[in-house]
Design a protein around this motif. Structure first.
Motif, PDB file in Angstrom:
ATOM      1  N   VAL A  45     -39.906  26.104 -30.431  1.00 15.81           N
ATOM      2  CA  VAL A  45     -40.464  26.788 -31.325  1.00 15.81           C
ATOM      3  C   VAL A  45     -39.838  28.230 -31.440  1.00 15.81           C
ATOM      4  CG1 VAL A  45     -42.783  25.958 -30.534  1.00 15.81           C
ATOM      5  CG2 VAL A  45     -41.995  27.848 -29.352  1.00 15.81           C
ATOM      6  N   GLY A  46     -38.404  28.149 -31.317  1.00 11.41           N
ATOM      7  CA  GLY A  46     -37.714  29.439 -31.502  1.00 11.41           C
ATOM      8  C   GLY A  46     -37.603  30.453 -30.527  1.00 11.41           C
ATOM      9  N   LEU A  47     -37.979  30.068 -29.228  1.00 14.94           N
ATOM     10  CA  LEU A  47     -38.066  31.078 -28.235  1.00 14.94           C
ATOM     11  C   LEU A  47     -36.746  30.545 -27.193  1.00 14.94           C
ATOM     12  CD1 LEU A  47     -41.963  31.488 -27.738  1.00 14.94           C
ATOM     13  CD2 LEU A  47     -40.517  33.003 -28.979  1.00 14.94           C
ATOM     14  N   ALA A  48     -36.596  31.539 -26.399  1.00  8.88           N
ATOM     15  CA  ALA A  48     -35.863  31.260 -25.364  1.00  8.88           C
ATOM     16  C   ALA A  48     -36.554  30.664 -24.120  1.00  8.88           C
ATOM     17  CB  ALA A  48     -35.305  32.717 -24.916  1.00  8.88           C
ATOM     18  N   GLY A  49     -35.612  29.927 -23.359  1.00  7.38           N
ATOM     19  CA  GLY A  49     -36.183  29.190 -22.266  1.00  7.38           C
ATOM     20  C   GLY A  49     -36.352  29.970 -21.170  1.00  7.38           C
ATOM     21  N   CYS A  50     -36.082  31.286 -21.202  1.00 13.76           N
ATOM     22  CA  CYS A  50     -36.437  32.187 -19.912  1.00 13.76           C
ATOM     23  C   CYS A  50     -37.992  32.624 -20.088  1.00 13.76           C
ATOM     24  CB  CYS A  50     -35.587  33.248 -19.792  1.00 13.76           C
ATOM     25  SG  CYS A  50     -35.518  34.490 -21.463  1.00 13.76           S
ATOM     26  N   ASP A  51     -39.041  31.727 -19.707  1.00 14.59           N
ATOM     27  CA  ASP A  51     -40.316  31.995 -20.101  1.00 14.59           C
ATOM     28  C   ASP A  51     -41.120  31.892 -18.792  1.00 14.59           C
ATOM     29  OD1 ASP A  51     -42.257  32.718 -22.016  1.00 14.59           O
ATOM     30  OD2 ASP A  51     -43.492  31.195 -21.193  1.00 14.59           O
ATOM     31  N   MET A  52     -41.894  33.000 -18.321  1.00 13.71           N
ATOM     32  CA  MET A  52     -42.573  32.914 -17.092  1.00 13.71           C
ATOM     33  C   MET A  52     -41.886  32.574 -15.705  1.00 13.71           C
ATOM     34  SD  MET A  52     -45.979  30.855 -18.906  1.00 13.71           S
ATOM     35  CE  MET A  52     -47.051  31.094 -17.642  1.00 13.71           C
ATOM     36  N   GLY A  53     -40.644  32.894 -15.639  1.00 15.18           N
ATOM     37  CA  GLY A  53     -39.847  32.754 -14.530  1.00 15.18           C
ATOM     38  C   GLY A  53     -39.000  31.502 -14.300  1.00 15.18           C
ATOM     39  N   ALA A  54     -38.997  30.800 -15.672  1.00 18.29           N
ATOM     40  CA  ALA A  54     -38.476  29.450 -15.478  1.00 18.29           C
ATOM     41  C   ALA A  54     -36.929  29.466 -15.210  1.00 18.29           C
ATOM     42  CB  ALA A  54     -38.557  28.620 -16.935  1.00 18.29           C
ATOM     43  N   CYS A  55     -36.114  30.604 -15.737  1.00 20.63           N
ATOM     44  CA  CYS A  55     -34.764  30.803 -15.506  1.00 20.63           C
ATOM     45  C   CYS A  55     -34.553  31.005 -13.988  1.00 20.63           C
ATOM     46  CB  CYS A  55     -33.980  31.626 -16.429  1.00 20.63           C
ATOM     47  SG  CYS A  55     -33.739  30.961 -18.096  1.00 20.63           S
ATOM     48  N   ALA A  56     -35.303  31.634 -13.429  1.00 19.63           N
ATOM     49  CA  ALA A  56     -35.411  31.710 -11.969  1.00 19.63           C
ATOM     50  C   ALA A  56     -35.852  30.780 -11.055  1.00 19.63           C
ATOM     51  CB  ALA A  56     -36.168  33.059 -11.461  1.00 19.63           C
ATOM     52  N   MET A  57     -36.839  30.267 -11.348  1.00 18.84           N
ATOM     53  CA  MET A  57     -37.640  29.151 -10.379  1.00 18.84           C
ATOM     54  C   MET A  57     -37.005  27.557 -10.559  1.00 18.84           C
ATOM     55  SD  MET A  57     -41.480  30.571 -10.615  1.00 18.84           S
ATOM     56  CE  MET A  57     -41.825  29.305  -9.170  1.00 18.84           C
ATOM     57  N   LEU A  58     -36.801  27.312 -11.866  1.00 15.52           N
ATOM     58  CA  LEU A  58     -36.422  25.749 -12.184  1.00 15.52           C
ATOM     59  C   LEU A  58     -35.029  25.491 -11.592  1.00 15.52           C
ATOM     60  CD1 LEU A  58     -37.540  23.222 -13.774  1.00 15.52           C
ATOM     61  CD2 LEU A  58     -36.327  23.879 -15.572  1.00 15.52           C
ATOM     62  N   PRO A  59     -33.974  26.319 -11.810  1.00  9.62           N
ATOM     63  CA  PRO A  59     -32.592  26.012 -10.942  1.00  9.62           C
ATOM     64  C   PRO A  59     -32.890  25.890  -9.453  1.00  9.62           C
ATOM     65  CG  PRO A  59     -32.525  27.859 -12.568  1.00  9.62           C
ATOM     66  CD  PRO A  59     -34.022  27.608 -12.412  1.00  9.62           C
ATOM     67  N   ARG A  60     -33.711  26.624  -8.885  1.00  7.96           N
ATOM     68  CA  ARG A  60     -34.004  26.225  -7.605  1.00  7.96           C
ATOM     69  C   ARG A  60     -34.594  24.993  -7.151  1.00  7.96           C
ATOM     70  NH1 ARG A  60     -34.488  32.322  -8.190  1.00  7.96           N
ATOM     71  NH2 ARG A  60     -33.187  33.322  -6.831  1.00  7.96           N
ATOM     72  N   ILE A  61     -35.311  24.529  -8.020  1.00 12.60           N
ATOM     73  CA  ILE A  61     -35.847  23.200  -7.799  1.00 12.60           C
ATOM     74  C   ILE A  61     -35.069  21.987  -7.961  1.00 12.60           C
ATOM     75  CG2 ILE A  61     -37.829  21.729  -8.419  1.00 12.60           C
ATOM     76  CD1 ILE A  61     -39.399  24.340  -8.857  1.00 12.60           C
ATOM     77  N   ILE A  62     -34.384  22.068  -9.171  1.00  8.91           N
ATOM     78  CA  ILE A  62     -33.486  20.885  -9.841  1.00  8.91           C
ATOM     79  C   ILE A  62     -32.172  21.063  -9.833  1.00  8.91           C
ATOM     80  CG2 ILE A  62     -35.597  20.037 -10.981  1.00  8.91           C
ATOM     81  CD1 ILE A  62     -34.290  20.720 -13.572  1.00  8.91           C
ATOM     82  N   GLY A  63     -31.684  22.261  -9.561  1.00  7.36           N
ATOM     83  CA  GLY A  63     -30.312  22.834  -9.910  1.00  7.36           C
ATOM     84  C   GLY A  63     -29.881  23.332 -11.248  1.00  7.36           C
ATOM     85  N   GLN A  64     -29.034  24.232 -11.075  1.00  4.04           N
ATOM     86  CA  GLN A  64     -28.682  25.012 -12.342  1.00  4.04           C
ATOM     87  C   GLN A  64     -28.280  24.194 -13.547  1.00  4.04           C
ATOM     88  OE1 GLN A  64     -28.695  28.110 -12.103  1.00  4.04           O
ATOM     89  NE2 GLN A  64     -27.739  29.056 -13.924  1.00  4.04           N
ATOM     90  N   GLY A  65     -27.466  23.197 -13.268  1.00  2.00           N
ATOM     91  CA  GLY A  65     -27.127  22.620 -14.585  1.00  2.00           C
ATOM     92  C   GLY A  65     -28.205  21.634 -15.317  1.00  2.00           C
ATOM     93  N   ARG A  66     -29.147  20.935 -14.166  1.00  2.00           N
ATOM     94  CA  ARG A  66     -30.164  20.082 -15.015  1.00  2.00           C
ATOM     95  C   ARG A  66     -31.112  21.286 -15.532  1.00  2.00           C
ATOM     96  NH1 ARG A  66     -30.456  16.950  -9.358  1.00  2.00           N
ATOM     97  NH2 ARG A  66     -29.032  15.164  -9.957  1.00  2.00           N
ATOM     98  N   ALA A  67     -31.477  22.452 -14.883  1.00  2.00           N
ATOM     99  CA  ALA A  67     -32.184  23.324 -15.506  1.00  2.00           C
ATOM    100  C   ALA A  67     -31.764  23.693 -16.806  1.00  2.00           C
ATOM    101  CB  ALA A  67     -32.612  24.537 -14.638  1.00  2.00           C
ATOM    102  N   ALA A  68     -30.478  24.271 -17.054  1.00  2.00           N
ATOM    103  CA  ALA A  68     -29.907  24.696 -18.184  1.00  2.00           C
ATOM    104  C   ALA A  68     -30.068  23.860 -19.345  1.00  2.00           C
ATOM    105  CB  ALA A  68     -28.460  24.925 -17.991  1.00  2.00           C
TER     106      ALA A  68
END
Length: 270
Positions: free
Chosen positions: A146-169
């Motif tokens: 929808v034209g926004l960044a993936g860094c929403d509501m803490g996603a760039c901080a939390m998701l890599p800690r759960i599934i790893g940096q490359g997968r989250a990216a």
């Protein structure tokens, strides 16, 4: 401390039994989107849970075969297009405050996800402590779509800690759907269950947690989140202090006496 079992929210469903609260978004005809009002009421509810003496675990459940379709296109996204920067920042801070409230509520949260779990819905699942899903669960962090960044509501901080940096990216750049089996293999889902068994399994897990030393569980949740920002020495010291606090509880004493008597301890959360 306050009582919350009898809560009667206006913008989502709430049920409390045996010290376990179940939350459901209640627009199943539209796959349970979030609105300005439901965001705010959920935020305030999780903030209040810090002081709830009659709730030990929260289940965030699905409704009508779906978890959450994210922010409502007509009730949220449409109005956002017409807002100025100050209004937009107030909104994005409010949505982030929901995640902060979930992290800081002091109660373990179990997401029980069936069907659609996208956008802010995927964030709610991500911000939960444990995540169960069905084979039909479809999670997507679709902000870029929808034209926004993936860094929403803490996603760039939390998701890599759960599934790893490359997968989250990959998920945050593409907004693609993460299938249930893929999510389980990556560690996003703790377990997969059949749709007919999902809530029973969530309840079983919640009951097991609620039967444990709930004061100590609150300490565990605090340490799991606070130690993200600590070095190893700080973390070890923080855990030493936390464990010393827990050693002063009656539950610790109860466990000792039960062990000596070769009985199962009955914890009471104090």
């Amino acid at each position: 401390m306050t009582k919350m079992a009898g809560l009667q929210p206006q913008h989502f469903l709430w049920e409390a039994k045996d010290r376990i609260a179940t939350i459901r978004l209640n627009r199943p005809d539209r796959k349970n989107p979030l609105t300005f009002d439901s965001y705010a009421e959920l935020r305030d509810t999780f903030r209040a849970l810090v002081y709830a003496s009659d709730i030990d675990v929260v289940i965030f459940a699905s409704n009508g075969g779906n978890f959450c379709s994210g922010g409502d296109v007509h009730d949220i996204i449409g109005p956002l297009v017409g807002m100025d920067m100050k209004e937009l920042l107030a909104f994005t801070r409010m949505t982030g405050d929901l995640v902060k409230a979930m992290i800081g509520c002091g109660k373990p949260i179990i997401a029980a996800v069936d069907g659609v779990c996208v956008g802010a819905g995927a964030i709610v699942a991500m911000a939960s402590d444990l995540r169960l899903a069905t084979a039909e669960a479809k999670a997507a962090f679709l902000f870029t779509r929808v034209g926004l960044a993936g860094c929403d509501m803490g996603a760039c901080a939390m998701l890599p800690r759960i599934i790893g940096q490359g997968r989250a990216a990959e998920l945050l750049y593409t907004g693609r759907v993460m299938g249930a089996e893929e999510g389980a293999a990556w560690g996003f889902w703790n377990a997969l269950h059949g749709a007919e068994a999902l809530e029973a399994e969530a309840w079983k897990l919640a009951s097991r947690i609620a039967a444990g030393p709930t004061f100590a569980h609150g300490i565990t949740k605090t340490q799991l989140n606070q130690e993200w920002n600590m070095g190893l020495e700080q973390a070890i010291e923080a855990e030493a202090q936390a464990q010393a606090i827990c050693m002063q509880t009656r539950d610790f004493e109860r466990a000792y006496h039960a062990f000596v008597a070769r009985e199962k301890p009955v914890f009471q959360g104090d």
